[in-house]
Write an enzyme that holds these catalytic residues in place. Structure first.
Site, PDB file in Angstrom:
ATOM      1  N   SER A  32       0.828  -1.219   0.000  1.00  0.00           N
ATOM      2  CA  SER A  32       0.000   0.000   0.000  1.00  0.00           C
ATOM      3  C   SER A  32       0.857   1.262   0.000  1.00  0.00           C
ATOM      4  CB  SER A  32      -0.936   0.013   1.215  1.00  0.00           C
ATOM      5  OG  SER A  32      -0.211  -0.174   2.412  1.00  0.00           O
ATOM      6  N   ASN A 119      -2.306  -2.629  13.206  1.00  0.00           N
ATOM      7  CA  ASN A 119      -3.765  -2.477  13.119  1.00  0.00           C
ATOM      8  C   ASN A 119      -4.263  -1.205  13.824  1.00  0.00           C
ATOM      9  OD1 ASN A 119      -3.619  -4.849  11.762  1.00  0.00           O
ATOM     10  ND2 ASN A 119      -4.461  -6.129  13.405  1.00  0.00           N
ATOM     11  N   THR A 164     -40.374  26.198 -10.070  1.00  0.00           N
ATOM     12  CA  THR A 164     -40.618  24.804  -9.691  1.00  0.00           C
ATOM     13  C   THR A 164     -40.713  24.074 -11.024  1.00  0.00           C
ATOM     14  OG1 THR A 164     -43.014  25.046  -9.731  1.00  0.00           O
ATOM     15  CG2 THR A 164     -41.946  25.454  -7.604  1.00  0.00           C
ATOM     16  N   HIS A 165     -40.269  22.850 -11.070  1.00  0.00           N
ATOM     17  CA  HIS A 165     -40.217  22.096 -12.341  1.00  0.00           C
ATOM     18  C   HIS A 165     -39.405  22.842 -13.410  1.00  0.00           C
ATOM     19  CE1 HIS A 165     -43.750  19.847 -10.702  1.00  0.00           C
ATOM     20  NE2 HIS A 165     -44.083  21.061 -10.260  1.00  0.00           N
ATOM     21  N   SER A 286     -13.281  28.456 -26.278  1.00  0.00           N
ATOM     22  CA  SER A 286     -13.349  27.335 -27.200  1.00  0.00           C
ATOM     23  C   SER A 286     -12.239  27.503 -28.234  1.00  0.00           C
ATOM     24  CB  SER A 286     -14.709  27.324 -27.897  1.00  0.00           C
ATOM     25  OG  SER A 286     -14.626  26.622 -29.123  1.00  0.00           O
ATOM     26  N   LYS A 292     -17.156  31.929 -27.657  1.00  0.00           N
ATOM     27  CA  LYS A 292     -17.559  31.129 -26.505  1.00  0.00           C
ATOM     28  C   LYS A 292     -16.846  31.484 -25.224  1.00  0.00           C
ATOM     29  CE  LYS A 292     -19.276  27.157 -26.848  1.00  0.00           C
ATOM     30  NZ  LYS A 292     -20.508  26.581 -26.389  1.00  0.00           N
ATOM     31  N   GLU A 299     -19.223  22.900 -14.682  1.00  0.00           N
ATOM     32  CA  GLU A 299     -19.499  21.570 -15.231  1.00  0.00           C
ATOM     33  C   GLU A 299     -18.686  20.493 -14.502  1.00  0.00           C
ATOM     34  OE1 GLU A 299     -19.763  21.807 -19.793  1.00  0.00           O
ATOM     35  OE2 GLU A 299     -18.833  23.676 -19.155  1.00  0.00           O
ATOM     36  N   TYR A 326      -9.725  -6.633  12.323  1.00  0.00           N
ATOM     37  CA  TYR A 326      -9.056  -6.168  11.104  1.00  0.00           C
ATOM     38  C   TYR A 326      -9.016  -7.262  10.040  1.00  0.00           C
ATOM     39  CZ  TYR A 326      -5.507  -4.442   7.893  1.00  0.00           C
ATOM     40  OH  TYR A 326      -4.848  -4.038   6.766  1.00  0.00           O
ATOM     41  N   LYS A 334      -8.227   3.579   1.708  1.00  0.00           N
ATOM     42  CA  LYS A 334      -7.524   4.866   1.604  1.00  0.00           C
ATOM     43  C   LYS A 334      -7.636   5.563   0.260  1.00  0.00           C
ATOM     44  CE  LYS A 334      -4.454   2.982   4.941  1.00  0.00           C
ATOM     45  NZ  LYS A 334      -5.194   1.711   4.719  1.00  0.00           N
TER      46      LYS A 334
HETATM   47  N1  ARG Z   1      -1.192  -1.365   5.122  1.00  0.00           N
HETATM   48  C1  ARG Z   1      -2.157  -1.871   6.052  1.00  0.00           C
HETATM   49  C2  ARG Z   1      -3.494  -1.174   5.854  1.00  0.00           C
HETATM   50  O1  ARG Z   1      -3.530  -0.197   5.194  1.00  0.00           O
HETATM   51  C3  ARG Z   1      -1.676  -1.642   7.454  1.00  0.00           C
HETATM   52  C4  ARG Z   1      -2.207  -2.610   8.437  1.00  0.00           C
HETATM   53  C5  ARG Z   1      -1.666  -3.965   8.188  1.00  0.00           C
HETATM   54  N2  ARG Z   1      -2.024  -4.848   9.239  1.00  0.00           N
HETATM   55  C6  ARG Z   1      -1.867  -6.145   9.114  1.00  0.00           C
HETATM   56  N3  ARG Z   1      -2.237  -6.872  10.101  1.00  0.00           N
HETATM   57  N4  ARG Z   1      -1.403  -6.686   8.033  1.00  0.00           N
HETATM   58  O2  ARG Z   1      -4.509  -1.589   6.340  1.00  0.00           O
END
Ligand code: ARG
Length: 467
Positions: A32, A119, A164-165, A286, A292, A299, A326, A334
């Site tokens: 990650s 975690n 309205t509408h 444009s 334009k 938009e 977890y 993320k």
């Molecule tokens: N990169 C992991 C995440 O974003 C971190 C936590 C990893 N924990 C584990 N027990 N492998 O969730």
């Protein structure tokens, strides 16, 4: 920059029981670091708080804690200056930082992870990151509300058609229309503040899932990181992503409001409406049609809502059905939040800029306000008030007068008194007083109504709220 010569054997952070390193595909799906490096500052803040607490509780020595805390600051400056080398083999930001700490300070680095787990670490980092976004969200909304208040104040008594509408309904004031969005973004602000309050509990020290046997002080780390208190259940603390979902749902509702206003600006800035002129700073041209001036920012704001709802839906789907606690699924939280946050902040800032710079075209608004029989309700109300007719009957008579005007190709105030009396003999000259749009809006003095006086009192109320 990535350096993967590092750990081709087993992972140096958790590889004790492994004889071989991961397959390249395993590494690619597992890592990650490509995105969670955005949480580096939060990771370092969390680790510095944790190290200070480990020393304060006597779990590690002051000397080790000092080395750890200093080393982490060095890493932060390496990251900020772009010198830091990220490794995919080290999976994520947590292990990249810890590994670099070992390079820098040696053995004491290994004591940092006492009494915590990735975690609770990732939950803490991510919460801190989302909390910063809620704060930015709050400022963005406040700035936008202020820009709307300025517009409302400048044109509190300008008349325009209310729809309205998307059909002309009754005349309203420009200020009233702007203040409708102040209410919407004001509710968004309330949701953001609520969410921030609710999320502000520290997961740190929940450890892997069950807490720890070390005598840690979770109140201390919570306070150091600006949390109101530690989260009360360690299982929940490591598996909760409600805070991210609340951010995304606040963002979704706000993006929906932004897109509604964006749509109005697209319509209003067209040659057919000419209600507003957008500034050059927030328009584009444009490449083929020289005349334009396009409302691209509006938009794009209208479109951004798609990816923000998408992020909300995606994370809901990731989280549904996950058993406690977890699971690696949660690493998929993320990118969605990062993307939604980036685009929401951009949309808020662009909307604020557009609103600040735009010019409401008073004459065009006023001309449109009087067209489309917009004072028909005023006429019906007059028949009730002055002639004592039941509203239904007044509605019917007014309908006949509208049909008459339509047949003549004119508006209601252009009919003569004898035209009117041809439909109802009791109508008098006084009716013409209510057919003008300014009188129409001035008369709507009910609380929350469109009369300029009501609008001004709402502007004053909002200024007080924001002060
Ligand atoms: N990169 C992991 C995440 O974003 C971190 C936590 C990893 N924990 C584990 N027990 N492998 O969730």
């Amino acid at each position: 920059m990535t350096d993967d010569k590092a750990a081709k054997t087993s992972n140096k952070m958790w590889g004790g029981r492994f004889a071989a390193g991961p397959d390249a595909i395993m590494e690619a799906i597992n890592a990650s670091i490509g995105f969670d490096k955005r949480m580096a500052a939060q990771d370092i803040a969390g680790s510095r708080a944790h190290a200070a607490m480990l020393a304060a509780t006597g779990i590690i020595s002051d000397k080790d804690a000092e080395a750890i805390r200093e080393g982490l600051l060095t890493i932060l400056s390496e990251i900020e200056s772009g010198e830091f080398t990220y490794s995919t083999a080290l999976e994520d930001i947590h292990m990249n930082v810890e590994s670099r700490l070992k390079d820098l300070i040696g053995a004491p680095a290994g004591r940092l992870h006492t009494g915590r787990s990735r975690n609770d670490q990732v939950a803490t980092d991510f919460k801190l990151w989302v909390r910063d976004q809620l704060d930015a969200f709050e400022s963005g909304l406040e700035a936008l509300i202020k820009a709307l208040l300025a517009q409302a104040e400048a044109g509190s008594d300008w008349v325009m058609p209310g729809f309205t509408h998307l059909q002309t309904a009754q005349p309203v004031t420009w200020g009233h229309h702007m203040m409708a969005y102040v209410e919407m973004f004001g509710r968004d602000l309330g949701r953001v503040l609520d969410a921030r309050k609710r999320m502000n509990e520290s997961p740190l020290g929940a450890a892997a899932l069950a807490g720890t046997s070390f005598p840690i002080d979770r109140h201390m780390t919570a306070a150091a990181l600006g949390f109101d208190r530690p989260a009360a259940n360690s299982l929940d603390a490591v598996s909760d992503r409600d805070f991210a979902l609340e951010f995304l749902s606040c963002a979704s509702i706000s993006a929906m409001h932004l897109s509604r206003f964006a749509e109005e600006l697209v319509i209003w800035s067209s040659a057919q409406f000419r209600f507003v002129t957008l500034s050059d700073r927030f328009s584009t041209g444009s490449s083929i049609m020289p005349q334009k001036k396009n409302p691209d920012a509006a938009e794009l704001i209208r479109a951004k809502v798609g990816r923000i709802y998408g992020a909300n839906t995606a994370l809901m789907m990731v989280m549904k059905g996950l058993p406690l606690t977890y699971s690696k699924d949660m690493q998929e939280d993320k990118e969605q939040v990062f993307d939604a946050a980036d685009n929401l902040m951009l949309a808020l800032a662009a909307m604020e800029g557009m609103v600040r710079d735009m010019t409401g075209n008073r004459e065009a608004l006023e001309a449109a306000a009087g067209s489309g029989f917009s004072t028909a309700t005023d006429l019906a109300d007059w028949l009730v008030r002055v002639l004592g007719l039941p509203f239904r009957e007044a509605h019917h008579i007014t309908g006949s007068l509208v049909a008459l005007a339509e047949a003549r190709g004119c508006d209601l105030p252009d009919l003569s008194l004898s035209d009117m009396q041809g439909v109802n003999a009791d109508i008098t000259e006084g009716v013409f007083d209510v057919l003008g749009v300014q009188n129409s809006v001035n008369s709507r003095m009910s609380y929350g109504g469109t009369a300029p006086e009501q609008v001004r009192s709402q502007i004053a109320r909002w200024k007080e709220i924001l002060a």
